[in-house]
Design an enzyme around this catalytic site. Sequence first.
Site, PDB file in Angstrom:
ATOM      1  N   ASP A 195      -4.434   0.117  -5.302  1.00  0.00           N
ATOM      2  CA  ASP A 195      -5.898  -0.108  -6.210  1.00  0.00           C
ATOM      3  C   ASP A 195      -5.729  -1.441  -6.740  1.00  0.00           C
ATOM      4  O   ASP A 195      -4.691  -1.914  -6.922  1.00  0.00           O
ATOM      5  CB  ASP A 195      -5.751   0.950  -7.370  1.00  0.00           C
ATOM      6  CG  ASP A 195      -7.294   1.328  -8.158  1.00  0.00           C
ATOM      7  OD1 ASP A 195      -8.055   0.812  -7.463  1.00  0.00           O
ATOM      8  OD2 ASP A 195      -7.184   1.990  -9.054  1.00  0.00           O
ATOM      9  N   HIS A 197      -9.589  -6.452   0.121  1.00  0.00           N
ATOM     10  CA  HIS A 197      -9.059  -5.611   1.045  1.00  0.00           C
ATOM     11  C   HIS A 197      -8.346  -6.294   1.936  1.00  0.00           C
ATOM     12  O   HIS A 197      -7.360  -5.703   2.522  1.00  0.00           O
ATOM     13  CB  HIS A 197     -10.297  -4.835   1.604  1.00  0.00           C
ATOM     14  CG  HIS A 197     -11.059  -4.051   0.359  1.00  0.00           C
ATOM     15  ND1 HIS A 197     -10.518  -3.391  -0.606  1.00  0.00           N
ATOM     16  CD2 HIS A 197     -12.511  -4.030   0.101  1.00  0.00           C
ATOM     17  CE1 HIS A 197     -11.539  -2.687  -1.353  1.00  0.00           C
ATOM     18  NE2 HIS A 197     -12.599  -3.051  -0.749  1.00  0.00           N
ATOM     19  N   LEU A 235      10.363   5.522  10.395  1.00  0.00           N
ATOM     20  CA  LEU A 235       9.365   5.966   9.377  1.00  0.00           C
ATOM     21  C   LEU A 235       8.029   6.451   9.944  1.00  0.00           C
ATOM     22  O   LEU A 235       7.516   5.843  10.943  1.00  0.00           O
ATOM     23  CB  LEU A 235       9.151   4.518   8.750  1.00  0.00           C
ATOM     24  CG  LEU A 235       7.952   4.610   7.590  1.00  0.00           C
ATOM     25  CD1 LEU A 235       8.673   5.072   6.336  1.00  0.00           C
ATOM     26  CD2 LEU A 235       7.195   3.521   7.602  1.00  0.00           C
TER      27      LEU A 235
HETATM   28  C1  FPP Z   1      -8.692   0.204  -3.936  1.00  0.00           C
HETATM   29  O1  FPP Z   1      -9.118  -1.018  -4.318  1.00  0.00           O
HETATM   30  C2  FPP Z   1      -8.560  -0.067  -2.388  1.00  0.00           C
HETATM   31  C3  FPP Z   1      -9.348   0.474  -1.392  1.00  0.00           C
HETATM   32  C4  FPP Z   1     -10.615   1.331  -1.626  1.00  0.00           C
HETATM   33  C5  FPP Z   1      -9.126   0.124   0.025  1.00  0.00           C
HETATM   34  C6  FPP Z   1      -7.656   0.191   0.552  1.00  0.00           C
HETATM   35  C7  FPP Z   1      -7.764  -0.589   1.928  1.00  0.00           C
HETATM   36  C8  FPP Z   1      -7.054  -1.478   2.177  1.00  0.00           C
HETATM   37  C9  FPP Z   1      -5.763  -2.099   1.577  1.00  0.00           C
HETATM   38  C10 FPP Z   1      -7.326  -2.037   3.638  1.00  0.00           C
HETATM   39  C11 FPP Z   1      -6.229  -1.928   4.801  1.00  0.00           C
HETATM   40  C12 FPP Z   1      -5.562  -0.478   4.760  1.00  0.00           C
HETATM   41  C13 FPP Z   1      -5.046  -0.072   6.000  1.00  0.00           C
HETATM   42  C14 FPP Z   1      -4.140   0.966   5.581  1.00  0.00           C
HETATM   43  C15 FPP Z   1      -4.728  -1.018   6.898  1.00  0.00           C
HETATM   44  P1  FPP Z   1     -10.655  -1.161  -5.108  1.00  0.00           P
HETATM   45  O2  FPP Z   1     -11.515  -1.701  -4.277  1.00  0.00           O
HETATM   46  O3  FPP Z   1     -11.049   0.047  -5.716  1.00  0.00           O
HETATM   47  O4  FPP Z   1     -10.180  -2.197  -6.080  1.00  0.00           O
HETATM   48  P2  FPP Z   1     -10.851  -2.240  -7.658  1.00  0.00           P
HETATM   49  O5  FPP Z   1     -10.268  -0.919  -8.576  1.00  0.00           O
HETATM   50  O6  FPP Z   1     -10.365  -3.437  -8.365  1.00  0.00           O
HETATM   51  O7  FPP Z   1     -12.412  -2.452  -7.315  1.00  0.00           O
END
Ligand code: FPP
Length: 243
Positions: A13, A30, A124
């Site tokens: 997050d 991201h 893993l």
């Molecule tokens: C949450 O941060 C994150 C996500 C919804 C996406 C997570 C995805 C990645 C890290 C991309 C790559 C993943 C893989 C497995 C290759 P948020 O957008 O909710 O952040 P915020 O709370 O600050 O708005």
Amino acid sequence: MDKLPAHITIIMDGNGRWAKQRGMERLFGHRAGTDSVRECCEYAAQIGVRYLSLFAFSEENWNRPESEVNGLMQLMAKAVVNEKPTFQKNNIRFRVIGDLTRLEPSLREEIAQAELETAQNTGLTLIVFLSYSGKWDLLQAATRYGAMCMQAAGQGQEQPSLTPELWANLLATAGIPDPDLMIRTSGEQRISNFLLWQCAYTEFYFTDVLWPDFRKGDLAKAILDFQTRKRRFGLTGEQIIEK
Ligand code: FPP
């Protein structure tokens, strides 16, 4: 190393906030988050963690702006293809769990291909939860159980008795041990419809670090914290010592 969690799960997050702090679009966060994914995977594989699972995209995330959803899906597709050498180099088995019917067929195919190519790896197991929610998982398990009961009734047999073991086998996580440690980054302290059944006895670790900044040192810190915990699973301290 003797008290290493067998299964670590992470709610990644804070990507959006990380990007905002830099005056950039959310997708920039991201993208940076994929570097944290790679580093944490390699580190977990190297120290001998058996399962690392990542909540990458929830059912609720489908409701984000279309541009962000599309960007995230493209990022996933790219990562699935580009990270194959990382998986092979580190003997990582790759799996994806979630309601994949909602994904583009091309992404589903890339995922199936990466799962197949890494199926024989013995280190893993990396599980990416994509289009997943805990409630979806419980509902699809209930639907499967209903079908089993119907089938039994059709054959004049008794309905299968619903035990915790049978239920666990009906979940999308069948065969995967429940998480020992759940990490959530960015200072939020909630489960957000993630592994609702599977986290019954999971230890939680919350950190203010935003996901794109979360690197192997942060993972090591979370593991060290886990190693100080006394897990009793409902027993008394004395009973645990006797065990
Ligand atoms: C949450 O941060 C994150 C996500 C919804 C996406 C997570 C995805 C990645 C890290 C991309 C790559 C993943 C893989 C497995 C290759 P948020 O957008 O909710 O952040 P915020 O709370 O600050 O708005």
